[in-house]
Every structure is written in C-alpha cells, then in structure tokens.
Scaffold this active site. Structure first.
Site, mmCIF file in Angstrom:
data_model
loop_
_atom_site.group_PDB
_atom_site.id
_atom_site.type_symbol
_atom_site.label_atom_id
_atom_site.label_comp_id
_atom_site.label_asym_id
_atom_site.label_seq_id
_atom_site.Cartn_x
_atom_site.Cartn_y
_atom_site.Cartn_z
ATOM 1 N N ASN A 48 0.739 -27.435 65.785
ATOM 2 C CA ASN A 48 0.548 -28.355 66.910
ATOM 3 C C ASN A 48 -0.197 -27.671 68.060
ATOM 4 O O ASN A 48 -1.112 -28.254 68.652
ATOM 5 C CB ASN A 48 1.897 -28.873 67.424
ATOM 6 N N ARG A 97 -3.087 -36.500 60.031
ATOM 7 C CA ARG A 97 -1.784 -36.080 60.526
ATOM 8 C C ARG A 97 -0.894 -37.304 60.400
ATOM 9 O O ARG A 97 -1.366 -38.449 60.487
ATOM 10 C CB ARG A 97 -1.818 -35.645 62.001
ATOM 11 N N GLU A 103 5.163 -25.836 62.086
ATOM 12 C CA GLU A 103 4.913 -27.104 62.784
ATOM 13 C C GLU A 103 4.499 -26.865 64.231
ATOM 14 O O GLU A 103 3.506 -27.429 64.719
ATOM 15 C CB GLU A 103 6.167 -27.990 62.767
HETATM 16 N N1 ATP Z 1 1.195 -28.396 71.574
HETATM 17 C C1 ATP Z 1 0.786 -29.673 71.795
HETATM 18 N N2 ATP Z 1 -0.150 -29.932 72.730
HETATM 19 C C2 ATP Z 1 -0.575 -31.187 72.944
HETATM 20 N N3 ATP Z 1 -0.125 -32.241 72.262
HETATM 21 C C3 ATP Z 1 0.809 -32.061 71.325
HETATM 22 C C4 ATP Z 1 1.313 -30.757 71.039
HETATM 23 N N4 ATP Z 1 2.228 -30.890 70.065
HETATM 24 C C5 ATP Z 1 2.289 -32.171 69.766
HETATM 25 N N5 ATP Z 1 1.439 -32.910 70.509
HETATM 26 C C6 ATP Z 1 1.262 -34.379 70.458
HETATM 27 O O1 ATP Z 1 2.397 -34.925 69.840
HETATM 28 C C7 ATP Z 1 2.020 -35.720 68.732
HETATM 29 C C8 ATP Z 1 3.083 -35.686 67.678
HETATM 30 O O2 ATP Z 1 3.227 -34.377 67.147
HETATM 31 P P1 ATP Z 1 3.792 -34.224 65.674
HETATM 32 O O3 ATP Z 1 3.762 -32.793 65.309
HETATM 33 O O4 ATP Z 1 5.085 -34.923 65.585
HETATM 34 O O5 ATP Z 1 2.749 -35.041 64.814
HETATM 35 P P2 ATP Z 1 1.260 -34.630 64.402
HETATM 36 O O6 ATP Z 1 1.019 -33.208 64.675
HETATM 37 O O7 ATP Z 1 0.325 -35.593 65.045
HETATM 38 O O8 ATP Z 1 1.282 -34.889 62.837
HETATM 39 P P3 ATP Z 1 1.975 -33.951 61.737
HETATM 40 O O9 ATP Z 1 2.771 -32.928 62.469
HETATM 41 O O10 ATP Z 1 2.822 -34.849 60.926
HETATM 42 O O11 ATP Z 1 0.874 -33.370 60.961
HETATM 43 C C9 ATP Z 1 0.686 -35.163 68.302
HETATM 44 O O12 ATP Z 1 -0.088 -36.093 67.598
HETATM 45 C C10 ATP Z 1 0.066 -34.794 69.647
HETATM 46 O O13 ATP Z 1 -0.513 -35.908 70.257
HETATM 47 MG MG MG Z 2 2.311 -31.700 64.090
#
Ligand code: ATP
Ligand code: MG
Ligand code: ATP
Ligand code: MG
Lengths: 262, 143, 118, 143
Positions: D49, D104, D45
């Site tokens: 990200n 996502r 995860e």
């Molecule tokens: N390393 C990062 N850099 C920039 N933004 C981030 C980062 N990690 C998370 N985010 C932001 O946080 C939001 C939520 O992250 P999360 O992992 O919970 O959901 P997601 O990645 O959008 O979807 P999923 O993990 O369910 O596929 C992301 O959509 C993004 O906008």
């Molecule tokens: Mg994610």
C-alpha cells in the site's frame, strides 16, 4: 601429519621469536619442528572452525581443512615479510576454509531455499501428524536441523529456480521435471552423488546442457543461444537427457515415463 | 541503486535478526549459498563487535546498518556510537583482542577482511565506530 | 532474482496453472502476463490453480486471480483451486474467493470436475 | 523491550526484504509457522500500500518500519510520506479500492484487520500514512 582434533587440548603458546626459530627448522626439513608449530596453533584453528560451524560440516573435517591452511602457512612463510607468523597464518587458515566451503557452495540460494522449503513443508506435516498443532519456528528449525533464520527466509520464499519460458508446456504435455524432483526425499549428498554418476554417462554437449540449465540456472532460451540451437531442440534434448538420467539414477523407480507416448 | 537503513537495540538476540535482514536484502543480487553465508558471517562479526566492544554489552545502545546495492556489489556500513578504538591498526591485527578473558580470539576483523572485497574502519575513542564492507556478488560465470 | 515460477499446461479447454514461489505485488505482473497470454487461446474455458508450491501470497495475488476469472466468465468457465497452504487458503477465504471458485482436493479432482461439467 | 527501525526505498523488490526482516525480528517470540506467515502477509499488505498508493509507484520514496516486541506482542508501524488519505474510514471499507484499474480488489485493510489483534491508521492528505499493527504471539501450549 594429522593434527589431533581435540578441542579441549590447550595449545601451548609460543612467542613469535620461538615460532620463527621453529619455522626455519621446519622449512629446512625438520618434521618435529613443523609438528610443534601445528600443535601450538591447534586452539587458533579451532577458533576459526567455530566461526564456520553450522553449515552442515563436521567440525573435525573443517579442523583438518584449517590445519592444511596452517601447514601451507608454515611452509610458505617468507622471513622477509617482517610480520608475526600469526599475522600471516590466520588469513591463510580462514582462506583455506573459505575455498573449501566455496567449492561446495556454488548452488544458488534460490535453489537451496526451494529444497529447504520442501523439507520444511514435510517436516511440518509430520509434526502436525504427531502433535496436532503447528510447530513453532524453533521446533521446525530443530526438526530439520537448520537455523531459525533459515526457516524464516525459506517460509517466505520458494524462490523459484526454473524460468518462465521453460515451464510453459503446450499441448504435447509431459512437463519437464527438474532434476531435484528426481530425488525428492533422499538426502542431499545422495542426490549429488547419484547425479554426478549419471552425469558421467553423458556426452560433452549433454553435460554442458545440464550444467548450464541446472547448475547455472540458465533458461532454455539462454542455453539455446549458447549452444547455437533452437529452444525447441534444447527442450527435446533436455527431456531425453533427463529420461536417460532418471534411468541411470534409478533413484525413483516410481517415476513414470509413460506420458511420453504423444 | 537500492538502499536500506536498519537500526536496532544493542542486544545479542538482534545479531541473528541483522544477519537475516542483510542477507534478505542481498538476495536481490542472486548470490550463491556460500556468498550468503559469507555475508551472514561478516555481518555477525561486525554486529557482535559493536555490541560487546562498542557498547560493552550494554543493551541500551543502537546499532545502525546502512546497506546499498550498486553495480552488482553489496556495500554495508555497521555503525555504533560506543567506546570507539584508539588504534585501529592494532585492532585489525590478527589475534589481537582486548577481551581475552571473554574467550574472544581476535579473529573477527581478519574474517571480515578475508570474506569481503574491501573493508574500511573509522573509529574515534568515545565517539564510536563505523565499519564499511564491500562484497562483490559475481554473476555465475559460464565457462 | 526470480521469486515466482509459473507452469502452465493446456489440457483440452482447461488451463492448469502451477504457481511456485511468492506471489506479491512485485511478482504479480509476471503471473498476469503469462496467464493472459495462455488465455488468449479462445478455446480455453477453465482454470485450475494448483497452489501446492505457492509459499506466499497477498492481496496482489487475489487481484491477479480475480482479473483472470473475469476473463473466463464470458466463456462460462470455471475457476478451481487446490493445495493452498493454510495462510494462502485463509487469505482466499477472507477475499471471498471461494464464492466464485471451487475448492478441490488436487488436480485430479479438478479434472474430474471440468470433465463432468463439459 | 526490543526495538528496530528499518527504512528502505519504495521499490517493489523490497517488499520481500521487508517481510523477511520483520518476521526475523518476530522470531524472537518463537511464533508458529502460521503466525510467521500471517506476519509476512500483513507486512506485505502495508508495504505494498505504501508503495503503490502512498508513493504511486515512484521509487524515490522511503518506507519506514518501526518494530517493537513488548509483553509477548509484536507492534509494527509502517510509515510513508506519500499522498496520504482523505477518508480513512472509506479506505478501510472492505472492497473499497481507489485503483481498480490496477487489479487491486480493496481487501488489503481487511486482511490486516483479520490477521492482527489491533490496527490503527493515521493519515493526512499530502503528508503521508502510518499504520500501526499489533499481533500477539501466544506461547505454544505443549499438550
Ligand atoms: N499508504 C497509503 N497511502 C495512501 N492511500 C492508501 C494507503 N494505503 C491504503 N490506501 C488507500 O486505501 C485503499 C484501500 O486499501 P486496501 O489495501 O484495502 O485495498 P487496495 O490496496 O486498493 O487493494 P488490495 O490491497 O486488495 O490489492 C486503497 O485503494 C488506497 O486508496
Ligand atoms: Mg492494498
Ligand atoms: N565496534 C567496536 N568498538 C570498539 N572496539 C572494537 C570494535 N570492534 C572491534 N574492536 C576492538 O578490536 C579488537 C579486535 O576485534 P576482532 O573482532 O578482530 O576480535 P575480538 O572481537 O576481540 O575477538 P573475536 O572476534 O575473535 O571474537 C577487539 O578486541 C576490540 O578491542
Ligand atoms: Mg570480534
């Protein structure tokens, strides 16, 4: 001669000059000189064996392979090299071991991990049945007889071996079984042996198809290209061969071919 | 081209970790089981050398592995900032070991040479050692 | 190196999808593409997801599954899931997947289910 | 205490490499199969990200993982020097995603929170993001 596979036995160490003297005698046909050199290097062979242990071979077998390398070095040593005998012999011993292991190791990691992963799954279920708790990676590694490292990698991946196109079955059903599903629970050696036997009953073209598909992991499309036939033909041929081989192997009497009606 | 850098404490329990990490990276080349075993063996030899010779079994050193996949080959450098070597040619001689008391047999370098396609050793006394290994992962030949 | 294998079988109006390997971000496109192309057949309504051989999945996999579920909603389709390992199951639970999907024991039970629903 | 640092290119094929490497390190704590899978899931995860959000799928970024084993716990930081986040609290909200178009679903953070014992997020727009995860590996009780 067959060198004694005794680890404890300390080999007598000879200086290079004495070894060279014995080498000349050996190359002139003196058997006992040859034996003498071999005996003097038993420890050396064992130290190489240790480095290649944990790969599912009996150390004694690897030791014999190492001795073959050593004897090749004795017979082939060229006095114009101007190097110590050990400098020449050690790589030969390692090389012999490597060749032996390679001949047996052309299986893709992807395939072997898939097998290991299936084994681990069964071992884990068994463990939970007995202990009621999930095994630790060490316990699981121990139960299956592999390294913890292998467990880690296999837990992450059932690195799939089959290609996408080949396993997309349309309405006519009957999924094509991979050969490793022929002998699910049997030991690897048995699977290989039985497979080899069954392979011998195929004609050249069928053999090639099976080899390409299952030993070189090619897709049906790739095989089709190589054999100059269509993918559908490959698929049909493969189904026929597998059916035939399944009967030959008779390893899985409960494998049903009944679906073939359509 | 794909790369990684891995640094870890010079503890023997990290030998297995380093082996797995490098082979997980090499898995991208779809090697055979034997090729992976060979990679694990050479990494093990080099990392063990860094720990027992380079750092003389001290656990506060750092071993760094730099890995690269290029043109179907795996390139790995194993680096320590330990005692280094005076005479690299001597060290590479089969059966030469500076620690016969530890039951080392002096075949580590020979194993690396045999199982790799190329090996380069850079070392300076008091500065450390860098071993660069290259291993080609041949695509399976269809004859 | 390929790390996911997907086998899709059509049976009537149901798609049986067997996943084998790891379903992460790197592999998600492969699965998406293959499921989408099978879903392009207009008579397909239900999806049975057999996860017996799925060793690993993360949120990328949840995204792919939800995306395909959205495709079958207008067809009044059902999503059925079976044989996920503990960790994959827990992930699905965390994602609330079982609020929309039906958990079944195996493919057989899944087929009974869609049979009954038909 | 034992530590490692791993840096690699922001390519999706390295997600699996990172998972395996971190779990191989954690293997020293002799976790259960489930715990290993949980570790692999949270690493996946966080690394995903970093690649898709932090680096917006560019492959020339670097993801760094810093790991530490202390008092029976695994501590891991996953760091990227990507776009960063304006509002960390919003990002951590279950089902919030800035990329619904990429299918996502916004459950990555929730998964990390659920499968870890502690999580800390540090982020600055334009600077990057650091996720710090802590997972206790309980010694197995033999009944
Ligand atoms: N390393 C990062 N850099 C920039 N933004 C981030 C980062 N990690 C998370 N985010 C932001 O946080 C939001 C939520 O992250 P999360 O992992 O919970 O959901 P997601 O990645 O959008 O979807 P999923 O993990 O369910 O596929 C992301 O959509 C993004 O906008
Ligand atoms: Mg994610
Ligand atoms: N990283 C290093 N730093 C300092 N010296 C080294 C390093 N690696 C190797 N050496 C020197 O080179 C010698 C030969 O290394 P080699 O690995 O071939 O044998 P060994 O480690 O002594 O024994 P073996 O590997 O068979 O257990 C060592 O004994 C040591 O003196
Ligand atoms: Mg050595």
């Amino acid at each position: 001669m067959r060198a004694k596979a005794q680890r404890a036995q300390p080999s007598e160490s000879l200086d290079d000059a004495s070894i060279k003297r014995l080498l000349r005698m050996s190359q002139q046909g003196n058997k006992s000189a040859r034996d003498h050199i071999v005996h003097a290097n038993v420890r050396l062979v064992w130290s190489v064996v240790q480095r290649f242990a944990h790969r599912g071979y009996e150390p004694d077998d690897l030791f014999q392979i190492g001795c073959i390398g050593l004897m090749k070095a004795i017979d082939k040593f060229d006095f114009s090299y101007d190097v110590k005998f050990s400098t020449y012999a050690v790589p030969m011993i390692i090389g012999e071991m490597q060749r032996f292991l390679r001949d047996d190791g052309t299986v893709k990691v992807s395939r072997s991990l898939k097998e290991l992963s299936n084994k681990l799954r069964r071992a884990k279920e068994q463990w939970m049945g007995v202990h009621g708790t999930s095994p630790t990676v060490q316990q699981l590694a121990h139960a299956v007889g592999v390294d913890v490292a292998d467990v880690i990698v296999a837990l992450d991946a059932t690195r799939a071996t089959a290609s996408i196109d080949e396993t997309v079955f349309e309405n006519d059903g009957d999924p094509i079984l991979l050969i490793d599903q022929l002998a699910d629970d049997d030991g690897d050696w048995f699977e290989k042996f039985a497979l080899q036997e069954a392979m011998n009953t195929l004609n050249e073209r069928e053999k090639l198809l099976v080899t390409l598909r299952y030993f070189h992991d090619l897709t049906q499309a790739q095989v089709a290209k190589r054999l100059g036939i269509s993918q559908v033909q490959v698929s049909r041929l493969e189904k026929k061969i597998l059916h035939h081989m399944r009967q030959q192997c008779a390893m899985h009497p409960d494998v049903q071919d009944g679906k073939e009606s359509g | 081209m794909n790369t990684f850098t891995l640094s870890f404490a010079s503890r023997s329990e990290n030998e297995s970790f380093a082996r797995v990490a490098v082979s997980a990276f090499a898995a991208q080349l779809d090697p055979t089981v034997e090729e992976i075993r060979e990679i694990q063996t050479v990494i093990s030899e080099a990392v063990t050398n860094a720990i027992i010779h380079g750092y003389q079994d001290r656990t506060d050193g750092t071993v760094t592995i730099y890995g690269r996949i290029q043109d179907g080959s795996l390139h790995v450098s194993i680096i320590d900032f330990g005692v280094g070597m005076e005479d690299v040619a001597l060290a590479r001689t089969p059966l030469y070991t500076s620690k016969p008391d530890l039951e080392r047999s002096g075949i580590g370098f020979t194993i690396m040479e045999q199982l790799c396609d190329a090996i380069e050793v850079d070392s300076a006394p008091g500065r450390g050692t860098r071993i660069e290994l290259c291993k080609r992962i041949a695509p399976v030949m269809v004859s | 190196m390929k790390m996911i294998d997907i086998a899709i079988e059509h049976t009537g109006d149901t798609l049986i999808v067997r996943l084998c390997g790891e379903l992460d971000h790197h592999q998600a496109d492969t699965v998406r593409t293959h499921m989408e192309s099978s879903l392009s057949a207009p008579h397909v309504r239900h999806i049975v997801l057999n996860c017996a051989q799925l060793t690993f999945m993360d949120s990328s996999g949840i995204g792919v599954i939800l995306g395909r579920y959205k495709q079958i909603i207008p067809r009044q389709g059902k999503l059925l899931i079976c044989n996920a390992n503990e960790t994959v199951h827990r992930l699905m639970e965390l994602a609330g997947l079982f609020k929309i999907a039906t958990l079944v024991k195996d493919e057989g039970e899944a087929m009974q289910h869609v049979g009954v629903l038909q």
